[in-house]
Enzyme design. Structure first.
Site, mmCIF file in Angstrom:
data_model
loop_
_atom_site.group_PDB
_atom_site.id
_atom_site.type_symbol
_atom_site.label_atom_id
_atom_site.label_comp_id
_atom_site.label_asym_id
_atom_site.label_seq_id
_atom_site.Cartn_x
_atom_site.Cartn_y
_atom_site.Cartn_z
ATOM 1 N N GLU A 150 80.595 -17.352 3.076
ATOM 2 C CA GLU A 150 81.485 -16.336 3.617
ATOM 3 C C GLU A 150 82.927 -16.757 3.343
ATOM 4 O OE1 GLU A 150 80.781 -13.369 5.204
ATOM 5 O OE2 GLU A 150 82.943 -13.286 4.859
ATOM 6 N N PHE A 151 83.760 -15.799 2.959
ATOM 7 C CA PHE A 151 85.156 -16.135 2.639
ATOM 8 C C PHE A 151 86.137 -15.428 3.567
ATOM 9 C CE2 PHE A 151 82.543 -16.430 -1.194
ATOM 10 C CZ PHE A 151 82.748 -17.757 -1.533
ATOM 11 N N LEU A 152 85.652 -14.948 4.718
ATOM 12 C CA LEU A 152 86.551 -14.148 5.551
ATOM 13 C C LEU A 152 87.665 -14.983 6.158
ATOM 14 C CD1 LEU A 152 86.117 -14.519 8.888
ATOM 15 C CD2 LEU A 152 84.064 -13.236 8.414
ATOM 16 N N GLU A 154 90.346 -15.304 9.333
ATOM 17 C CA GLU A 154 90.595 -14.829 10.686
ATOM 18 C C GLU A 154 91.824 -13.918 10.642
ATOM 19 O OE1 GLU A 154 90.583 -17.951 13.639
ATOM 20 O OE2 GLU A 154 88.799 -18.825 12.733
ATOM 21 N N GLY A 259 105.822 -24.827 5.141
ATOM 22 C CA GLY A 259 106.128 -24.785 6.563
ATOM 23 C C GLY A 259 105.414 -25.902 7.290
ATOM 24 N N CYS A 266 88.736 -24.249 9.767
ATOM 25 C CA CYS A 266 88.092 -24.293 8.447
ATOM 26 C C CYS A 266 88.737 -25.276 7.472
ATOM 27 C CB CYS A 266 88.058 -22.900 7.840
ATOM 28 S SG CYS A 266 87.214 -21.725 8.915
ATOM 29 N N LYS A 269 88.831 -29.216 8.463
ATOM 30 C CA LYS A 269 87.524 -29.900 8.559
ATOM 31 C C LYS A 269 86.742 -29.776 7.236
ATOM 32 C CE LYS A 269 84.412 -26.327 9.562
ATOM 33 N NZ LYS A 269 83.292 -25.916 8.757
ATOM 34 N N LYS A 328 97.459 -19.403 13.182
ATOM 35 C CA LYS A 328 98.039 -18.386 12.302
ATOM 36 C C LYS A 328 98.214 -17.114 13.130
ATOM 37 C CE LYS A 328 94.949 -16.265 9.422
ATOM 38 N NZ LYS A 328 93.837 -16.135 8.448
HETATM 39 C C1 UGA Z 1 90.222 -19.865 5.502
HETATM 40 C C2 UGA Z 1 90.064 -19.259 4.101
HETATM 41 O O1 UGA Z 1 91.288 -18.642 3.708
HETATM 42 C C3 UGA Z 1 88.942 -18.218 4.095
HETATM 43 O O2 UGA Z 1 88.756 -17.707 2.784
HETATM 44 C C4 UGA Z 1 87.661 -18.885 4.576
HETATM 45 O O3 UGA Z 1 86.582 -17.955 4.639
HETATM 46 C C5 UGA Z 1 87.899 -19.455 5.958
HETATM 47 O O4 UGA Z 1 88.975 -20.411 5.920
HETATM 48 C C6 UGA Z 1 86.633 -20.127 6.397
HETATM 49 O O5 UGA Z 1 86.258 -21.155 5.798
HETATM 50 O O6 UGA Z 1 85.914 -19.587 7.258
HETATM 51 P P1 UGA Z 1 91.383 -19.037 7.766
HETATM 52 O O7 UGA Z 1 90.998 -20.367 8.346
HETATM 53 O O8 UGA Z 1 91.157 -17.794 8.562
HETATM 54 O O9 UGA Z 1 90.625 -18.816 6.367
HETATM 55 O O10 UGA Z 1 92.935 -19.124 7.477
HETATM 56 P P2 UGA Z 1 93.899 -19.026 6.195
HETATM 57 O O11 UGA Z 1 94.415 -17.651 6.074
HETATM 58 O O12 UGA Z 1 93.277 -19.645 5.019
HETATM 59 O O13 UGA Z 1 95.093 -19.956 6.694
HETATM 60 C C7 UGA Z 1 94.825 -21.332 6.966
HETATM 61 C C8 UGA Z 1 96.077 -22.025 7.411
HETATM 62 O O14 UGA Z 1 96.976 -22.175 6.320
HETATM 63 C C9 UGA Z 1 96.868 -21.333 8.521
HETATM 64 O O15 UGA Z 1 97.264 -22.316 9.466
HETATM 65 C C10 UGA Z 1 98.078 -20.758 7.792
HETATM 66 O O16 UGA Z 1 99.189 -20.643 8.615
HETATM 67 C C11 UGA Z 1 98.287 -21.810 6.709
HETATM 68 N N1 UGA Z 1 98.999 -21.315 5.514
HETATM 69 C C12 UGA Z 1 98.485 -20.319 4.759
HETATM 70 C C13 UGA Z 1 100.203 -21.920 5.136
HETATM 71 O O17 UGA Z 1 100.681 -22.851 5.812
HETATM 72 N N2 UGA Z 1 100.840 -21.476 4.023
HETATM 73 C C14 UGA Z 1 100.340 -20.476 3.253
HETATM 74 O O18 UGA Z 1 100.988 -20.129 2.230
HETATM 75 C C15 UGA Z 1 99.135 -19.876 3.638
#
Ligand code: UGA
Length: 438
Positions: A150-152, A154, A259, A266, A269, A328
């Site tokens: 799954e790639f969703l 949050e 930042g 995800c 870990k 986030k």
């Molecule tokens: C991540 C992956 O993006 C999903 O594709 C994957 O399915 C999911 O993990 C999972 O394994 O279940 P998610 O944890 O919801 O999704 O969050 P992201 O949108 O990836 O953001 C992760 C973190 O990176 C957040 O703390 C966000 O603030 C930070 N981030 C993101 C940055 O610091 N800079 C960026 O440019 C983008």
């Protein structure tokens, strides 16, 4: 076709509702009666935009939730969606929920059914489960195991579930084409409506696709944060640097926001579990860089604490407002949240932290009950000697710097997400400090 979803956390609950939306009869199974009660009355046990209307539409019709795994017995497809958190005292993934779910499910697997793993697992897990199902289930040789990672994200979980960028079907080639056929039927509408690419692989490749994707994303974020460190040393601007390199299509601008770094349940870990699994496979060198990505990421949190110290001096007794607790925006998830970790570190250094988040405060208070949880931005900022913007909720991006300047005792702003309007804040009298930019 009937579907069961085992484990109704962020992944499973949204997947179950998504499967109901695609027209299937779905039962979601979870060991936590509180969660099951909430979902059964169409209430979300966590904050996720667009999820509640989907629940409301299908609960009581095609979608139900239970703690009784025997109710999964009539399903043709079982999606395994339990969590795989980091083990205590190790970098590796804790597979106890996977083991418990599969043990509980094995006696109920009907001949011809398919067990589809969606949880993020160390490569090799799917083969172990296949062996276990074959030897232990009464219909073992007639039950297929497949992996459909799954790639969703949050905050975008509903969209990502119903309209994924791609589908990955990991199947056991020796088991005939049954599992692939079943998965193509399950996702027929998604594939047809969006022309979603389908990549069919063997089991270990499918497991690896997921950790490789998250490792790449973590690396991209840590790369730009390493550039932020260099920009700080050289007096350059990482946001302009990201814009400039991001115009190259081979690089792309997404996930280059420097930042306070990545957090959540995800990316952190998953890169650690990948390192641990690679070591077991005798390939630790291949992903040794992930340890460095983790270190760069965690350093950004320390950097913010240092910045506060540098500007406020002696920390005990200082008053600091922290805007954001979730890892986030559009999520109430505080697992490994940079915002909460910085707030906690300041608090432990004697700072009086007043924190506000639109959704994540109940979860944050469970982890850090001793922080002061403000009821509004105004309450958090009033009397503060520094304001830290650490989670980029829309509410924070739309704040009026002039009004805030009248509330704070001292106009020092650290924008840990580099997305506030620096010029507007400076014009309103703030000392604006971004990360990796002058
Ligand atoms: C991540 C992956 O993006 C999903 O594709 C994957 O399915 C999911 O993990 C999972 O394994 O279940 P998610 O944890 O919801 O999704 O969050 P992201 O949108 O990836 O953001 C992760 C973190 O990176 C957040 O703390 C966000 O603030 C930070 N981030 C993101 C940055 O610091 N800079 C960026 O440019 C983008």
């Amino acid at each position: 076709m009937r579907i069961s979803v085992i484990g109704t956390g962020y992944l499973g609950a949204v997947h179950a509702a998504g499967m109901a939306e695609l027209g299937f009869d779905v039962v979601g199974v979870d060991a936590d009666p509180g969660k099951v009660d909430m979902l059964s009355s169409a209430r979300m046990p966590f904050y996720e935009p667009d999820f509640e209307p989907l629940l409301a539409e299908h609960v009581g019709d095609r979608l139900r939730f239970t703690t009784d795994i025997s109710e999964a017995a009539t399903a043709d497809v079982h999606f395994l969606c339990v969590g795989t958190p980091q083990q205590h005292g190790s970098l590796a993934a804790d597979l106890s929920h996977v083991d418990a779910a599969v043990e509980a499910l094995i006696p109920h697997l009907a001949p011809g059914s398919v067990l589809v793993g969606k949880s993020t697992v160390p490569v090799g897990t799917a083969q172990d489960l296949t062996d276990r199902v074959r030897t232990r289930s009464p219909h073992g040789t007639d039950v297929a195991v497949a992996w459909n990672p799954e790639f969703l994200r949050e905050g975008l979980a509903v969209k990502d579930t119903l309209h994924p960028d791609r589908l990955v079907f990991g199947v056991d080639a020796d088991a005939g084409g049954h599992a692939e056929e079943v998965l193509r039927t399950v996702y027929a509408r998604t594939i047809a409506e969006d022309a979603t690419p389908v990549v069919v692989t063997d089991l270990p490749t499918a497991e690896l696709v997921k950790v490789a994707a998250n490792s790449f994303l973590a690396t991209k974020i840590s790369f730009i944060n390493a550039m932020a460190e260099i920009c700080e040393a050289a007096g350059a601007d990482v946001t302009k640097l990201a814009d400039a390199i991001g115009h190259d299509e081979r690089i792309g601008r997404k996930f280059l926001n420097a930042g306070v770094g990545f957090g959540g349940g995800c990316l952190p870990k998953d890169i650690r579990a990948f390192s641990a699994r690679a070591a077991e496979l005798g390939a630790s060198q291949s992903v040794a860089f992930l340890i460095e990505m983790d270190a760069i990421n965690l350093r950004r949190r320390e950097h913010v604490v240092d910045l506060v110290r540098r500007h406020l001096g002696h920390l005990p007794g200082r008053k600091v407002a922290v805007l954001g607790a979730a890892f986030k925006p559009d999520s109430d998830d505080v697992r490994d949240s940079p915002a909460l970790s910085i707030a906690g570190a300041l608090h432990l250094a004697g700072v009086q932290v007043s924190i506000y988040d639109p959704q994540a405060m109940p979860n944050a208070a469970q982890i850090f009950p001793t922080l002061h949880y403000a009821e509004s931005v105004t309450e958090a900022v009033t009397g503060a000697e520094a304001v830290l913007h650490l989670t980029e909720w829309r509410e924070f991006r739309e704040l009026d710097p002039e009004v805030m300047a009248t509330q704070a005792t001292r106009t020092l702003l650290i924008d840990g997400r580099n997305c506030l309007d620096a010029e507007a804040y400076r014009a309103a009298g703030w000392t604006y400090l971004g990360l990796g930019r002058p």
